[in-house]
Enzyme design. Structure first.
Site, PDB file in Angstrom:
ATOM      1  N   CYS A   2       8.936   3.003 -16.060  1.00 30.05           N
ATOM      2  CA  CYS A   2       7.719   3.626 -16.577  1.00 30.05           C
ATOM      3  C   CYS A   2       7.957   4.414 -17.858  1.00 30.05           C
ATOM      4  O   CYS A   2       8.775   5.340 -17.894  1.00 30.05           O
ATOM      5  CB  CYS A   2       7.119   4.563 -15.529  1.00 30.05           C
ATOM      6  SG  CYS A   2       5.571   5.320 -16.080  1.00 30.05           S
ATOM      7  N   ARG A  22       6.220   8.616 -18.206  1.00 27.45           N
ATOM      8  CA  ARG A  22       6.649   9.659 -17.271  1.00 27.45           C
ATOM      9  C   ARG A  22       6.560  11.100 -17.788  1.00 27.45           C
ATOM     10  O   ARG A  22       6.733  12.035 -16.999  1.00 27.45           O
ATOM     11  CB  ARG A  22       8.073   9.382 -16.798  1.00 27.45           C
ATOM     12  CG  ARG A  22       8.198   8.184 -15.870  1.00 27.45           C
ATOM     13  CD  ARG A  22       9.646   7.980 -15.432  1.00 27.45           C
ATOM     14  NE  ARG A  22      10.388   7.134 -16.366  1.00 27.45           N
ATOM     15  CZ  ARG A  22      11.716   6.953 -16.268  1.00 27.45           C
ATOM     16  NH1 ARG A  22      12.414   7.606 -15.358  1.00 27.45           N
ATOM     17  NH2 ARG A  22      12.326   6.145 -17.114  1.00 27.45           N
ATOM     18  N   TRP A  59      -3.207   5.571 -17.125  1.00 25.85           N
ATOM     19  CA  TRP A  59      -4.064   4.850 -18.063  1.00 25.85           C
ATOM     20  C   TRP A  59      -3.236   3.717 -18.658  1.00 25.85           C
ATOM     21  O   TRP A  59      -2.029   3.617 -18.428  1.00 25.85           O
ATOM     22  CB  TRP A  59      -4.609   5.781 -19.160  1.00 25.85           C
ATOM     23  CG  TRP A  59      -3.595   6.630 -19.850  1.00 25.85           C
ATOM     24  CD1 TRP A  59      -2.709   6.249 -20.833  1.00 25.85           C
ATOM     25  CD2 TRP A  59      -3.351   8.027 -19.601  1.00 25.85           C
ATOM     26  NE1 TRP A  59      -1.936   7.308 -21.195  1.00 25.85           N
ATOM     27  CE2 TRP A  59      -2.321   8.414 -20.471  1.00 25.85           C
ATOM     28  CE3 TRP A  59      -3.908   8.979 -18.757  1.00 25.85           C
ATOM     29  CZ2 TRP A  59      -1.820   9.713 -20.508  1.00 25.85           C
ATOM     30  CZ3 TRP A  59      -3.415  10.273 -18.776  1.00 25.85           C
ATOM     31  CH2 TRP A  59      -2.394  10.626 -19.646  1.00 25.85           C
ATOM     32  N   GLU A 103      -0.313  -3.864 -22.694  1.00 23.42           N
ATOM     33  CA  GLU A 103      -0.433  -4.502 -21.368  1.00 23.42           C
ATOM     34  C   GLU A 103      -1.618  -5.466 -21.340  1.00 23.42           C
ATOM     35  O   GLU A 103      -1.554  -6.544 -20.742  1.00 23.42           O
ATOM     36  CB  GLU A 103      -0.627  -3.438 -20.294  1.00 23.42           C
ATOM     37  CG  GLU A 103       0.498  -2.428 -20.175  1.00 23.42           C
ATOM     38  CD  GLU A 103       0.220  -1.430 -19.094  1.00 23.42           C
ATOM     39  OE1 GLU A 103       0.375  -1.788 -17.907  1.00 23.42           O
ATOM     40  OE2 GLU A 103      -0.146  -0.284 -19.402  1.00 23.42           O
TER      41      GLU A 103
HETATM   42  C1  HEM Z   1      -0.366   8.102 -17.345  1.00 23.79           C
HETATM   43  C2  HEM Z   1      -0.216   6.968 -18.014  1.00 23.79           C
HETATM   44  C3  HEM Z   1       0.817   5.919 -17.703  1.00 23.79           C
HETATM   45  C4  HEM Z   1       1.205   4.963 -18.590  1.00 23.79           C
HETATM   46  C5  HEM Z   1       0.685   4.774 -20.021  1.00 23.79           C
HETATM   47  C6  HEM Z   1       2.182   4.132 -17.917  1.00 23.79           C
HETATM   48  C7  HEM Z   1       2.764   3.005 -18.501  1.00 23.79           C
HETATM   49  C8  HEM Z   1       3.493   2.079 -17.794  1.00 23.79           C
HETATM   50  C9  HEM Z   1       3.819   0.760 -18.283  1.00 23.79           C
HETATM   51  C10 HEM Z   1       3.388   0.168 -19.625  1.00 23.79           C
HETATM   52  C11 HEM Z   1       4.552   0.142 -17.329  1.00 23.79           C
HETATM   53  C12 HEM Z   1       5.117  -1.286 -17.374  1.00 23.79           C
HETATM   54  C13 HEM Z   1       4.060  -2.171 -16.700  1.00 23.79           C
HETATM   55  C14 HEM Z   1       4.277  -3.653 -16.978  1.00 23.79           C
HETATM   56  O1  HEM Z   1       5.027  -3.963 -17.924  1.00 23.79           O
HETATM   57  O2  HEM Z   1       3.672  -4.456 -16.264  1.00 23.79           O
HETATM   58  C15 HEM Z   1       4.712   1.085 -16.240  1.00 23.79           C
HETATM   59  C16 HEM Z   1       5.431   0.819 -15.079  1.00 23.79           C
HETATM   60  C17 HEM Z   1       5.427   1.656 -13.982  1.00 23.79           C
HETATM   61  N1  HEM Z   1       4.774   2.875 -13.867  1.00 23.79           N
HETATM   62 FE1  HEM Z   1       3.817   3.881 -15.334  1.00 23.79          FE
HETATM   63  N2  HEM Z   1       2.415   4.607 -16.655  1.00 23.79           N
HETATM   64  C18 HEM Z   1       1.582   5.696 -16.471  1.00 23.79           C
HETATM   65  C19 HEM Z   1       1.453   6.417 -15.296  1.00 23.79           C
HETATM   66  C20 HEM Z   1       2.112   6.136 -14.107  1.00 23.79           C
HETATM   67  C21 HEM Z   1       1.859   6.827 -12.852  1.00 23.79           C
HETATM   68  C22 HEM Z   1       0.799   7.914 -12.644  1.00 23.79           C
HETATM   69  C23 HEM Z   1       2.722   6.292 -11.936  1.00 23.79           C
HETATM   70  C24 HEM Z   1       2.910   6.629 -10.477  1.00 23.79           C
HETATM   71  C25 HEM Z   1       2.525   7.803  -9.945  1.00 23.79           C
HETATM   72  C26 HEM Z   1       3.506   5.266 -12.626  1.00 23.79           C
HETATM   73  C27 HEM Z   1       4.499   4.494 -12.025  1.00 23.79           C
HETATM   74  C28 HEM Z   1       5.015   3.339 -12.594  1.00 23.79           C
HETATM   75  C29 HEM Z   1       5.867   2.401 -11.870  1.00 23.79           C
HETATM   76  C30 HEM Z   1       6.365   2.550 -10.426  1.00 23.79           C
HETATM   77  C31 HEM Z   1       6.126   1.339 -12.737  1.00 23.79           C
HETATM   78  C32 HEM Z   1       6.987   0.077 -12.454  1.00 23.79           C
HETATM   79  C33 HEM Z   1       6.117  -0.942 -11.717  1.00 23.79           C
HETATM   80  C34 HEM Z   1       6.907  -2.152 -11.207  1.00 23.79           C
HETATM   81  O3  HEM Z   1       8.142  -1.997 -10.995  1.00 23.79           O
HETATM   82  O4  HEM Z   1       6.273  -3.237 -11.014  1.00 23.79           O
HETATM   83  N3  HEM Z   1       3.121   5.201 -13.937  1.00 23.79           N
HETATM   84  N4  HEM Z   1       4.058   2.277 -16.543  1.00 23.79           N
HETATM   85  N1  UGT Z   2      -0.461   1.521 -17.156  1.00 19.43           N
HETATM   86  C1  UGT Z   2       0.012   1.071 -15.986  1.00 19.43           C
HETATM   87  N2  UGT Z   2       0.673  -0.071 -15.963  1.00 19.43           N
HETATM   88  C2  UGT Z   2       1.367  -0.607 -14.900  1.00 19.43           C
HETATM   89  C3  UGT Z   2       2.211   0.180 -14.109  1.00 19.43           C
HETATM   90  C4  UGT Z   2       2.906  -0.409 -13.047  1.00 19.43           C
HETATM   91  C5  UGT Z   2       2.776  -1.780 -12.773  1.00 19.43           C
HETATM   92  C6  UGT Z   2       1.923  -2.535 -13.578  1.00 19.43           C
HETATM   93  C7  UGT Z   2       1.706  -3.976 -13.285  1.00 19.43           C
HETATM   94  O1  UGT Z   2       2.945  -4.616 -13.061  1.00 19.43           O
HETATM   95  C8  UGT Z   2       2.740  -5.998 -12.860  1.00 19.43           C
HETATM   96  C9  UGT Z   2       3.976  -6.611 -12.323  1.00 19.43           C
HETATM   97  C10 UGT Z   2       4.796  -6.956 -13.557  1.00 19.43           C
HETATM   98  N3  UGT Z   2       3.910  -6.774 -14.696  1.00 19.43           N
HETATM   99  C11 UGT Z   2       2.531  -6.650 -14.186  1.00 19.43           C
HETATM  100  C12 UGT Z   2       1.230  -1.970 -14.622  1.00 19.43           C
HETATM  101  C13 UGT Z   2      -0.205   1.827 -14.749  1.00 19.43           C
HETATM  102  C14 UGT Z   2      -0.656   1.392 -13.530  1.00 19.43           C
HETATM  103  C15 UGT Z   2      -0.714   2.440 -12.562  1.00 19.43           C
HETATM  104  C16 UGT Z   2      -0.295   3.643 -13.056  1.00 19.43           C
HETATM  105  S1  UGT Z   2       0.105   3.479 -14.683  1.00 19.43           S
END
Ligand code: HEM
Ligand code: UGT
Length: 352
Positions: free
Chosen positions: A63, A66, A228, A233
């Protein structure tokens, strides 16, 4: 490490981070040991659940968002026992998080016996038809499950799927999401009036509902969380991937680009304008979004704060770099330790 030790270690770390006095920590540990003797399980208090969910976000290696981990809103719904109550709590999550576009990062934690079959609370259906794929190809398997449960999609490219809630491994129940609850953004571009003719739109709030929250050895398979979007994405993956909405050729055409040779970099030009369109449209609609450059800078501040506060930063470089212009961010030029630290959000096997 066994569950007892994982729980004990979490309580110690959590109470230390919350600045608890020694007496409070000792009392809590005594109560925890008593509960463990009685039931050999650990049920976090609300305070431990709230801080644990925030620590789990802080530990999410993939993420980029964070920096804001301390501001996560946490709803404790572990007492609910019927699918209808769970659905109501999910509606409340959607409304609270959406907040008419001023998105509030939020998590709702359900009892360990609850499972939500959706990948995200709001997502578009996908159908295989004789004339090719309609909607989001990524949703084809789940859409089949929803229709087998009795739901019927309208067969537009943007049908919002129903919520599917399962209790205790029993037969899952589906619930439609009222349209008025689903905020969407129509995609336009100020320099290209024809952009609107593509008929593209996307939902405002990404709410992941298929990952488990693990705190002190206790696992919550249903703990939907939202933040958000980062524009890439939507603009560089959901609309651009050949296995998703595959719109780059249409964007290039409306831009009047010559697509006869890859070397003209027409895909790259189309990609940038598509991402600009997403950013412009979300901003114009008053819906929170972040661009990948700003997000990277925020992540750099997160790195510095973690260092200042004496915590070892962990991260997954392959996910942290954005899919557009990755080498223009500091992330690309450094490496990250991908060690998994708990509490965390973990992927789980598909329930269907
Ligand atoms: C507040 C704005 C946030 C932004 C802009 C953001 C952005 C992202 C992005 C761009 C990814 C990669 C997703 C992908 O490539 O498919 C990601 C992954 C992730 N985010 Fe964040 N995030 C945010 C908030 C959060 C929150 C609130 C949580 C949990 C409480 C979180 C937990 C995670 C996790 C667990 C992943 C990895 C998901 C996976 O392994 O499939 N994020 N985030
Ligand atoms: N912006 C985000 N993006 C993502 C965060 C975590 C996971 C994903 C979707 O992951 C899918 C599996 C691999 N790419 C798409 C998107 C958030 C979703 C919930 C909190 S922040």
């Amino acid at each position: 490490m066994g569950m007892y030790d994982e729980a004990r270690e979490f309580i110690l770390e959590c109470f230390n981070e919350l600045g608890k006095r020694v007496e409070e920590t000792e009392d809590r540990l005594a109560a925890f040991q008593e509960e463990w003797l009685q039931r050999a399980t650990y049920a976090p208090t609300y305070e431990e659940l709230e801080h644990g969910a925030r620590m789990a976000w802080r530990n999410s290696n993939r993420c980029i968002g964070r920096l804001f981990w301390k501001s996560l809103n946490v709803f404790d719904e572990r007492h609910l026992s019927t699918p209808d109550e769970v659905a109501q709590a999910l509606y409340r999550h959607i409304e609270f998080a959406t907040n008419a576009g001023k998105i509030r990062p939020t998590i709702t934690v359900f009892h360990p016996s609850v499972r939500i079959w959706n990948h995200q609370l709001v997502r578009y259906a996908g159908y295989e038809t004789e004339r090719g794929i309609l909607g989001d190809p990524h949703s084809i398997p789940f859409t089949r499950v929803c229709e087998a449960l009795g739901w019927r999609g309208k067969r537009t490219p943007f049908d919002v799927l129903p919520l599917v809630v399962q209790m205790n491994g029993e037969q899952p129940v589906w619930f439609p999401i009222p349209e008025v609850m689903v905020l969407e953004v129509e995609i336009r571009h100020s320099d290209f009036p024809q952009f609107e003719a593509l008929g593209l739109k996307w939902y405002a709030v990404p709410m992941i509902s298929d990952m488990a929250l693990e705190i002190g050895g206790t696992r919550y398979p249903a703990a939907p969380f939202n933040g958000w979007y980062m524009e890439t994405e939507i603009g560089a993956r959901n609309f651009a991937d050949v296995t998703r909405y595959d719109r780059l050729p249409k964007v290039a055409a409306l831009m009047g680009l010559d697509t006869k040779s890859d070397a003209f970099l027409w895909k790259d030009k189309a990609l940038i304008e598509l991402n600009i369109a997403v950013l412009q449209s979300f901003k114009e609609s008053g819906v929170t979004i972040v661009d990948h450059h700003t997000a990277a800078k925020q992540f750099e501040r997160f790195e510095q704060i973690e260092m200042d506060e004496g915590r070892k930063l962990t991260g997954d470089w392959t996910w942290l770099i954005p899919p557009v212009s990755p080498a223009t961010t500091h992330i690309f030029h450094r490496n990250y330790d991908d060690t998994v630290v708990k509490p965390n959000y973990v992927r789980q096997e598909s329930p269907f």
